[in-house]
Write a protein that holds these residues in place. Structure first.
Motif, PDB file in Angstrom:
ATOM      1  N   SER A  32       0.838  -1.177  -0.139  1.00  0.00           N
ATOM      2  CA  SER A  32      -0.185   0.035  -0.019  1.00  0.00           C
ATOM      3  C   SER A  32       0.824   1.177   0.131  1.00  0.00           C
ATOM      4  CB  SER A  32      -0.826   0.044   1.189  1.00  0.00           C
ATOM      5  OG  SER A  32      -1.670  -1.234   1.179  1.00  0.00           O
ATOM      6  N   ALA A  33       1.935   1.144   0.787  1.00  0.00           N
ATOM      7  CA  ALA A  33       3.022   2.346   0.810  1.00  0.00           C
ATOM      8  C   ALA A  33       3.603   2.707  -0.511  1.00  0.00           C
ATOM      9  CB  ALA A  33       3.999   2.201   1.893  1.00  0.00           C
ATOM     10  N   ILE A  34       3.964   1.504  -1.038  1.00  0.00           N
ATOM     11  CA  ILE A  34       4.626   1.499  -2.530  1.00  0.00           C
ATOM     12  C   ILE A  34       3.543   2.183  -3.402  1.00  0.00           C
ATOM     13  CG2 ILE A  34       5.729   0.500  -4.393  1.00  0.00           C
ATOM     14  CD1 ILE A  34       6.840  -1.461  -2.205  1.00  0.00           C
ATOM     15  N   LEU A  35       2.428   1.656  -3.359  1.00  0.00           N
ATOM     16  CA  LEU A  35       1.374   1.871  -4.352  1.00  0.00           C
ATOM     17  C   LEU A  35       1.096   3.525  -4.166  1.00  0.00           C
ATOM     18  CD1 LEU A  35      -0.813   1.497  -6.562  1.00  0.00           C
ATOM     19  CD2 LEU A  35      -2.398   0.742  -4.612  1.00  0.00           C
ATOM     20  N   TYR A  36       0.847   3.928  -2.802  1.00  0.00           N
ATOM     21  CA  TYR A  36       0.399   5.293  -2.598  1.00  0.00           C
ATOM     22  C   TYR A  36       1.691   6.375  -3.203  1.00  0.00           C
ATOM     23  CZ  TYR A  36      -0.682   9.605  -0.683  1.00  0.00           C
ATOM     24  OH  TYR A  36      -0.863  11.116  -0.436  1.00  0.00           O
TER      25      TYR A  36
ATOM     26  N   ALA B  47      -5.101  13.361   3.037  1.00  0.00           N
ATOM     27  CA  ALA B  47      -4.969  13.037   1.805  1.00  0.00           C
ATOM     28  C   ALA B  47      -5.928  14.020   1.078  1.00  0.00           C
ATOM     29  CB  ALA B  47      -5.700  11.270   1.525  1.00  0.00           C
ATOM     30  N   TRP B  48      -6.475  15.089   1.748  1.00  0.00           N
ATOM     31  CA  TRP B  48      -7.270  16.011   0.990  1.00  0.00           C
ATOM     32  C   TRP B  48      -6.611  17.410   1.229  1.00  0.00           C
ATOM     33  CZ3 TRP B  48     -11.211  13.859  -1.595  1.00  0.00           C
ATOM     34  CH2 TRP B  48     -11.617  12.463  -1.124  1.00  0.00           C
TER      35      TRP B  48
ATOM     36  N   LYS C 179      -3.540   5.389   1.063  1.00  0.00           N
ATOM     37  CA  LYS C 179      -2.582   5.896   2.023  1.00  0.00           C
ATOM     38  C   LYS C 179      -2.939   5.526   3.435  1.00  0.00           C
ATOM     39  CE  LYS C 179      -1.189  10.587   3.207  1.00  0.00           C
ATOM     40  NZ  LYS C 179      -1.388  12.097   3.361  1.00  0.00           N
ATOM     41  N   THR C 180      -4.251   5.444   3.645  1.00  0.00           N
ATOM     42  CA  THR C 180      -4.424   5.109   5.279  1.00  0.00           C
ATOM     43  C   THR C 180      -4.245   3.793   5.523  1.00  0.00           C
ATOM     44  OG1 THR C 180      -6.330   6.915   5.107  1.00  0.00           O
ATOM     45  CG2 THR C 180      -6.353   5.389   6.789  1.00  0.00           C
TER      46      THR C 180
ATOM     47  N   GLN D 283       0.908   7.515  -6.158  1.00  0.00           N
ATOM     48  CA  GLN D 283      -0.221   8.395  -6.148  1.00  0.00           C
ATOM     49  C   GLN D 283      -0.045   9.709  -5.642  1.00  0.00           C
ATOM     50  OE1 GLN D 283      -2.904   5.578  -4.614  1.00  0.00           O
ATOM     51  NE2 GLN D 283      -3.789   4.937  -6.577  1.00  0.00           N
ATOM     52  N   VAL D 284       1.296  10.027  -5.046  1.00  0.00           N
ATOM     53  CA  VAL D 284       1.376  11.152  -4.239  1.00  0.00           C
ATOM     54  C   VAL D 284       0.794  12.367  -4.824  1.00  0.00           C
ATOM     55  CG1 VAL D 284       3.208  12.911  -3.333  1.00  0.00           C
ATOM     56  CG2 VAL D 284       3.208  10.454  -2.659  1.00  0.00           C
ATOM     57  N   ARG D 285       0.968  12.759  -6.194  1.00  0.00           N
ATOM     58  CA  ARG D 285       0.809  13.671  -6.898  1.00  0.00           C
ATOM     59  C   ARG D 285      -0.647  13.567  -7.656  1.00  0.00           C
ATOM     60  NH1 ARG D 285       3.206  18.400  -6.492  1.00  0.00           N
ATOM     61  NH2 ARG D 285       3.353  18.674  -8.826  1.00  0.00           N
ATOM     62  N   SER D 286      -1.318  12.375  -7.199  1.00  0.00           N
ATOM     63  CA  SER D 286      -2.744  12.344  -7.902  1.00  0.00           C
ATOM     64  C   SER D 286      -3.610  13.427  -7.373  1.00  0.00           C
ATOM     65  CB  SER D 286      -2.964  10.837  -7.727  1.00  0.00           C
ATOM     66  OG  SER D 286      -2.113  10.135  -8.566  1.00  0.00           O
TER      67      SER D 286
END
Length: 227
Positions: A20-24, A75-76, A40-41, A27-30
């Motif tokens: 999940s951490a690698i996937l996020y 995340a928001w 993320k959570t 997505q950091v800039r998404s």
């Protein structure tokens, strides 16, 4: 250090957390979305579950859970989400402080008088915190100044209490967490608009790597999955 009899489940929870951490990270800039928030959570929430599964200290389980709540808020975009995230992480750091105080060796804070611990603590108290405060406060809006100040002092205390412990994992993890927050503050308040376009993607990815790595190392400093 707690060890679980449920080796297979331990490995699965830790692996999904890392995935999940690698996937996020990608997505950091998404654009903010519920799916992005869940990814993320999940990374930190699963570390909290791992601590619970391994009968880790309650303060550790709680601090990681509060961290995952902070992740959900951050995340928001917007000041409300930022303040809610800041509050969650403030409580998480207080949980870590209580955990580290409970796990301190008999020498307590006198441990900070030993060699590299002294240099690290001095760098944190004399250099990093005053520098960040001097740079941050003029840039932070009036409504955020007190919360940011309280949070900054709290994470400083968290890092100092971590330095009194014997666990190298916990010390490195707490240092990474502190570095992550420092970069996050610089990204949000200090980097000018022109430089932001060049450096912000790198800074935001660095924040996530240091943050998740720090949380994972703190967790693994207290619980030991059967890998």
């Amino acid at each position: 250090m707690a060890v679980s009899p449920y080796a297979s489940l331990d490995k699965t929870v830790l692996a999904v957390s890392l995935a999940s951490a690698i996937l996020y990270l990608f997505q950091v800039r998404s654009t903010p979305s519920y799916s992005r928030m869940l990814v993320k959570t999940a990374s930190t929430a699963l570390l909290s579950y791992l601590s619970h599964l391994l009968n880790g200290p309650q303060f550790l389980t709680g601090a990681l859970a509060l961290g995952s709540l902070g992740d959900a808020f951050l995340a928001w975009h917007g000041d409300t989400a930022f303040l809610c995230g800041l509050s969650s992480f403030l409580l998480a750091h207080i949980g870590y402080i209580l955990l580290f105080l409970h796990e301190q060796p008999a020498a307590g804070f006198q441990t900070l008088l030993q060699g590299w611990r002294t240099a690290t603590a001095a760098g944190l108290v004399v250099v990093l915190v005053p520098f960040m405060m001097a740079m941050l406060m003029p840039k932070v809006g009036k409504a955020l100044r007190v919360p940011v100040l309280v949070y900054s002092l709290t994470i400083c205390v968290m890092a100092l209490t971590a330095l009194t412990l014997e666990s190298g994992r916990v010390i490195v993890g707490a240092t990474m967490f502190t570095a992550s927050d420092s970069i996050l503050a610089a990204d949000k308040f200090l980097v000018p608009g022109t430089a932001a376009q060049r450096y912000r993607p790198l800074m935001q990815r660095a924040v996530w790597v240091l943050y998740y790595g720090g949380q994972a190392l703190i967790a693994l400093g207290f619980v030991e999955p059967a890998l």
